[in-house]
Scaffold this motif. Structure first.
Motif, mmCIF file in Angstrom:
data_model
loop_
_atom_site.group_PDB
_atom_site.id
_atom_site.type_symbol
_atom_site.label_atom_id
_atom_site.label_comp_id
_atom_site.label_asym_id
_atom_site.label_seq_id
_atom_site.Cartn_x
_atom_site.Cartn_y
_atom_site.Cartn_z
ATOM 1 N N SER A 120 1.777 9.382 -5.822
ATOM 2 C CA SER A 120 2.226 10.737 -5.496
ATOM 3 C C SER A 120 3.289 11.207 -6.474
ATOM 4 N N ARG A 121 4.231 10.333 -6.790
ATOM 5 C CA ARG A 121 5.291 10.662 -7.745
ATOM 6 C C ARG A 121 4.702 10.980 -9.111
ATOM 7 N N ASP A 122 3.752 10.161 -9.564
ATOM 8 C CA ASP A 122 3.146 10.369 -10.878
ATOM 9 C C ASP A 122 2.343 11.667 -10.917
ATOM 10 N N ALA A 123 1.644 11.969 -9.822
ATOM 11 C CA ALA A 123 0.871 13.210 -9.759
ATOM 12 C C ALA A 123 1.797 14.423 -9.789
ATOM 13 N N ALA A 124 2.867 14.377 -9.027
ATOM 14 C CA ALA A 124 3.829 15.494 -9.015
ATOM 15 C C ALA A 124 4.466 15.669 -10.382
ATOM 16 N N LYS A 125 4.786 14.585 -11.047
ATOM 17 C CA LYS A 125 5.387 14.653 -12.381
ATOM 18 C C LYS A 125 4.405 15.278 -13.371
ATOM 19 N N SER A 126 3.145 14.880 -13.295
ATOM 20 C CA SER A 126 2.127 15.422 -14.190
ATOM 21 C C SER A 126 1.933 16.923 -13.969
ATOM 22 N N ILE A 127 1.889 17.326 -12.712
ATOM 23 C CA ILE A 127 1.735 18.749 -12.393
ATOM 24 C C ILE A 127 2.945 19.527 -12.888
ATOM 25 N N ILE A 180 0.838 -1.204 0.000
ATOM 26 C CA ILE A 180 0.000 0.000 0.000
ATOM 27 C C ILE A 180 0.870 1.250 0.000
ATOM 28 N N THR A 181 1.906 1.263 0.804
ATOM 29 C CA THR A 181 2.813 2.410 0.858
ATOM 30 C C THR A 181 3.486 2.638 -0.486
ATOM 31 N N THR A 182 3.895 1.564 -1.134
ATOM 32 C CA THR A 182 4.515 1.679 -2.456
ATOM 33 C C THR A 182 3.531 2.261 -3.467
ATOM 34 N N SER A 183 2.294 1.798 -3.435
ATOM 35 C CA SER A 183 1.275 2.312 -4.358
ATOM 36 C C SER A 183 1.029 3.794 -4.140
ATOM 37 N N ILE A 184 0.942 4.200 -2.877
ATOM 38 C CA ILE A 184 0.727 5.619 -2.568
ATOM 39 C C ILE A 184 1.920 6.436 -3.035
ATOM 40 N N GLY A 185 3.119 5.940 -2.798
ATOM 41 C CA GLY A 185 4.323 6.657 -3.225
ATOM 42 C C GLY A 185 4.386 6.817 -4.727
ATOM 43 N N HIS A 186 4.063 5.762 -5.458
ATOM 44 C CA HIS A 186 4.086 5.850 -6.918
ATOM 45 C C HIS A 186 3.016 6.806 -7.426
#
Length: 68
Positions: free
Chosen positions: A46-53, A38-44
């Motif tokens: 978050s990373r993808d959202a930050a990259k998109s922004i 679950i932590t890995t999924s949340i981290g990924h």
């Protein structure tokens, strides 16, 4: 006779405790692995959202610089 009965009873109790420890260890492992996943999924995410922004913000800045 009483000593052998007491030894047999202690042996059964010992086996029960060891098997209970194994069950607790397995339960902890399942919980730990689930938490890790679950932590890995949340981290990924978050990373993808930050990259998109970041990419969107870069496009907006480039468009603003080109319109001048």
């Amino acid at each position: 006779m009483k000593i052998k009965l007491a030894q047999a009873l202690l042996c059964v109790i010992g086996i029960f405790l060891v098997s209970a420890c194994a069950e607790l260890k397995e339960t902890g492992r399942v919980i730990g692995h689930g938490t890790r996943d679950i932590t890995t999924s949340i981290g990924h995410a978050s990373r993808d959202a930050a990259k998109s922004i970041s990419e969107s913000a870069k496009k907006v800045i480039d468009d603003a610089n080109n319109s001048d």
